[in-house]
Design an enzyme around this catalytic site. Structure first.
Site, PDB file in Angstrom:
ATOM      1  N   ASP A  70      -3.576   2.325  -5.600  1.00  0.00           N
ATOM      2  CA  ASP A  70      -2.079   2.367  -4.825  1.00  0.00           C
ATOM      3  C   ASP A  70      -2.147   0.967  -3.860  1.00  0.00           C
ATOM      4  O   ASP A  70      -1.166   1.138  -2.960  1.00  0.00           O
ATOM      5  CB  ASP A  70      -2.082   3.557  -4.055  1.00  0.00           C
ATOM      6  CG  ASP A  70      -2.735   3.388  -2.649  1.00  0.00           C
ATOM      7  OD1 ASP A  70      -3.712   3.138  -2.596  1.00  0.00           O
ATOM      8  OD2 ASP A  70      -2.296   4.090  -1.639  1.00  0.00           O
ATOM      9  N   GLU A  71      -2.834   0.089  -4.265  1.00  0.00           N
ATOM     10  CA  GLU A  71      -2.818  -1.344  -3.433  1.00  0.00           C
ATOM     11  C   GLU A  71      -2.646  -2.208  -4.197  1.00  0.00           C
ATOM     12  O   GLU A  71      -3.245  -2.361  -5.372  1.00  0.00           O
ATOM     13  CB  GLU A  71      -3.844  -1.338  -2.522  1.00  0.00           C
ATOM     14  CG  GLU A  71      -4.004  -0.785  -1.328  1.00  0.00           C
ATOM     15  CD  GLU A  71      -5.136  -0.717  -0.373  1.00  0.00           C
ATOM     16  OE1 GLU A  71      -5.366  -2.019  -0.072  1.00  0.00           O
ATOM     17  OE2 GLU A  71      -5.665   0.362  -0.110  1.00  0.00           O
ATOM     18  N   ASP A 119       0.921  -1.267  -0.112  1.00  0.00           N
ATOM     19  CA  ASP A 119       0.094   0.097  -0.047  1.00  0.00           C
ATOM     20  C   ASP A 119       1.101   1.331   0.060  1.00  0.00           C
ATOM     21  O   ASP A 119       1.676   1.245   0.860  1.00  0.00           O
ATOM     22  CB  ASP A 119      -0.901  -0.050   1.297  1.00  0.00           C
ATOM     23  CG  ASP A 119      -1.862   1.121   1.416  1.00  0.00           C
ATOM     24  OD1 ASP A 119      -1.940   1.997   0.462  1.00  0.00           O
ATOM     25  OD2 ASP A 119      -2.609   1.156   2.337  1.00  0.00           O
TER      26      ASP A 119
HETATM   27  N1  DCP Z   1      -8.388   8.699  -2.224  1.00  0.00           N
HETATM   28  C1  DCP Z   1      -9.482   9.486  -2.765  1.00  0.00           C
HETATM   29  N2  DCP Z   1     -10.513   9.566  -2.048  1.00  0.00           N
HETATM   30  C2  DCP Z   1     -10.850   9.002  -0.829  1.00  0.00           C
HETATM   31  C3  DCP Z   1      -9.587   8.010  -0.313  1.00  0.00           C
HETATM   32  C4  DCP Z   1      -8.499   8.132  -1.153  1.00  0.00           C
HETATM   33  O1  DCP Z   1      -9.182   9.963  -3.942  1.00  0.00           O
HETATM   34  N3  DCP Z   1     -11.810   9.017  -0.301  1.00  0.00           N
HETATM   35  C5  DCP Z   1      -7.230   8.467  -2.994  1.00  0.00           C
HETATM   36  C6  DCP Z   1      -6.042   9.459  -2.508  1.00  0.00           C
HETATM   37  C7  DCP Z   1      -4.949   8.583  -1.954  1.00  0.00           C
HETATM   38  C8  DCP Z   1      -5.184   7.083  -2.783  1.00  0.00           C
HETATM   39  O2  DCP Z   1      -6.487   7.240  -3.050  1.00  0.00           O
HETATM   40  O3  DCP Z   1      -3.796   8.870  -2.192  1.00  0.00           O
HETATM   41  C9  DCP Z   1      -4.866   6.018  -2.004  1.00  0.00           C
HETATM   42  O4  DCP Z   1      -6.013   5.826  -0.715  1.00  0.00           O
HETATM   43  P1  DCP Z   1      -5.388   5.310   0.658  1.00  0.00           P
HETATM   44  O5  DCP Z   1      -6.604   5.150   1.368  1.00  0.00           O
HETATM   45  O6  DCP Z   1      -4.449   4.247   0.411  1.00  0.00           O
HETATM   46  O7  DCP Z   1      -4.601   6.549   1.382  1.00  0.00           O
HETATM   47  P2  DCP Z   1      -3.202   7.132   0.963  1.00  0.00           P
HETATM   48  O8  DCP Z   1      -2.413   6.336   0.233  1.00  0.00           O
HETATM   49  O9  DCP Z   1      -3.309   8.526   0.728  1.00  0.00           O
HETATM   50  O10 DCP Z   1      -2.506   7.136   2.622  1.00  0.00           O
HETATM   51  P3  DCP Z   1      -1.981   5.844   3.473  1.00  0.00           P
HETATM   52  O11 DCP Z   1      -0.762   6.312   3.660  1.00  0.00           O
HETATM   53  O12 DCP Z   1      -2.971   5.888   4.672  1.00  0.00           O
HETATM   54  O13 DCP Z   1      -2.446   4.579   2.580  1.00  0.00           O
HETATM   55 CA    CA Z   2      -2.348   4.078   0.525  1.00  0.00          CA
END
Ligand code: DCP
Ligand code: CA
Length: 397
Positions: free
Chosen positions: A106-107, A11
């Protein structure tokens, strides 16, 4: 007996925000919020870990994020850039296993069973993959390794950002069982309440609770949860060429009263298109074949299908194609009793690596109609399917 598998979950950390920090080095170590501009009415897609310290979260209205973190840098989403980074990540993951299954932008899950003999190997493969992502993309990720997908994901979340967590089966009792039941996929608020009343608070409590008792209170979900808690969760990772397992997504509707009124027929086709479109987007699928089937009052059934050189996932596109197909076969003035639409030949939408089948802007915030669909899907997620409907439906519902 089948060998126990080893599943890796990867992730990316604060994905969109980390990409922006990488591209504007002055923002490194600073609170960055991606998803809208101050003064705008959007929500934060995500934010850097520095911004999280101020209480900013993804999904939070930008106006509130500004209040919590007035000195943060607010950046508009740049879907194409993130999609490109996502593809580069997948390219790197592909070096580590023939079975890589991305589950979001991103996963991804990797089946690394064939590449690891012991914990030492697992650490090495995890570190190597993280190093390559850092070196080639200047981004960090968190990695979890366990014997199934759920525990691997739980492992990833144990240490974030930039973590690497390995859970051997012998450690389940120590590391997984004490966790709250909310960590297990598939537990809704209602089930959580029922379980709490039985004194079940942790994953371990579920694992040792009699399965038939769980079935009594939760129905079919009871034994399912029991299995998940005991580590019998899915350990299957689908490689790209296995994706087509879900071959089609469809929906049909039997009319309350048979009709040849084309307004009503069109409205039902539109509603079915929206249903199928939404289900495609929910599972991040897009398909190239659209089929319409229908049944007349006399129960004779017909169908018409067509395969296109492009992929469909948008309601309006599915609707216009379905209408064309339907009217190419329909004998006007004959009454209809059932209509159905199916999209088949589906593939995962974010896999655009070495085939040019799907446009990269798919599902990202790049165009107006994409944005609108995303908003409508979100509203329906939160408030139910009837939260928002076309005015025209009011006539037939
Ligand atoms: N995303 C989005 N709207 C949301 C949640 C996420 O557009 N409600 C997008 C932005 C994030 C990406 O998807 O960068 C990946 O979501 P994640 O939940 O994995 O969050 P992050 O990668 O940003 O943070 P983490 O480090 O907690 O995984
Ligand atoms: Ca993420």
């Amino acid at each position: 007996m089948n060998k126990k598998k080893r599943i890796m979950h990867v992730d990316m950390d604060a994905f969109f925000a980390s990409i922006e920090q990488r591209d504007q080095p002055l923002l490194k170590g600073k609170p960055v919020i991606v998803g809208g501009e101050p003064g705008g009415r959007g929500v934060a897609a995500t934010c850097s870990y520095e911004a999280r310290k101020f209480g900013v979260k993804s999904g939070m209205p930008i106006a509130l994020a500004v209040k919590k973190c007035p000195d943060g840098t607010f950046i508009r989403t740049n879907g194409k850039k993130y999609m490109y980074a996502s593809m580069r990540v997948i390219e790197i993951l592909n070096r580590y296993s023939p079975k890589v299954e991305p589950t979001s932008i991103d996963e991804a899950y990797l089946d690394v069973t064939g590449s690891v003999k012991d914990r030492e190997d697992e650490r090495k493969i995890g570190e190597s993959l993280k190093r390559e992502i850092r070196r080639e993309l200047e981004l960090t990720c968190s990695v979890g390794i366990a014997s199934n997908r759920i525990f691997a994901k739980i492992a990833t979340n144990m240490k974030k950002p930039d973590g690497l967590t390995i859970i051997a089966d012998e450690e389940l009792e120590k590391k997984i069982y004490p966790l709250p039941i909310s960590e297990l996929i598939g537990i809704g608020k209602k089930s959580e309440g029922i379980l709490k009343n039985l004194g079940i608070k942790t994953i371990g409590d579920i694992a040792v609770y009699p399965e038939n008792e769980l079935e009594r209170v939760l129905g079919v979900n009871g034994p399912l949860l029991s299995k998940l808690a005991r580590g019998e969760g899915s350990d299957r990772v689908l490689a790209f060429d296995e994706e087509e397992e879900v071959k089609s997504i469809g929906s049909e509707h039997t009319l309350e009263r048979d009709t040849c009124d084309e307004n009503i027929i069109n409205m039902i086709l539109l509603k079915l298109s929206e249903k199928v479109g939404r289900r495609l987007r929910e599972s991040r699928f897009a398909g190239r074949t659209v089929a319409v089937k229908f049944r007349y009052s006399d129960f004779s059934s017909f169908s018409k299908r067509c395969t296109y050189p492009f992929f469909v996932w948008e309601d309006n596109k599915i609707y216009s194609i379905s209408k064309k197909l339907f009217y190419s076969v329909y004998k006007r003035t004959k009454k209809i009793r059932l209509l159905g639409i199916t999209v088949s030949g589906v593939v995962k939408s974010y896999l655009n690596t070495n085939n040019n089948k799907i446009q990269t802007e798919l599902f990202t915030n790049c165009n107006k109609s994409g944005k609108l669909l995303k908003t409508i899907d979100l509203l329906k997620d939160i408030h139910g399917e009837m939260a928002i409907a076309r005015a025209a439906y009011l006539k037939i519902l």
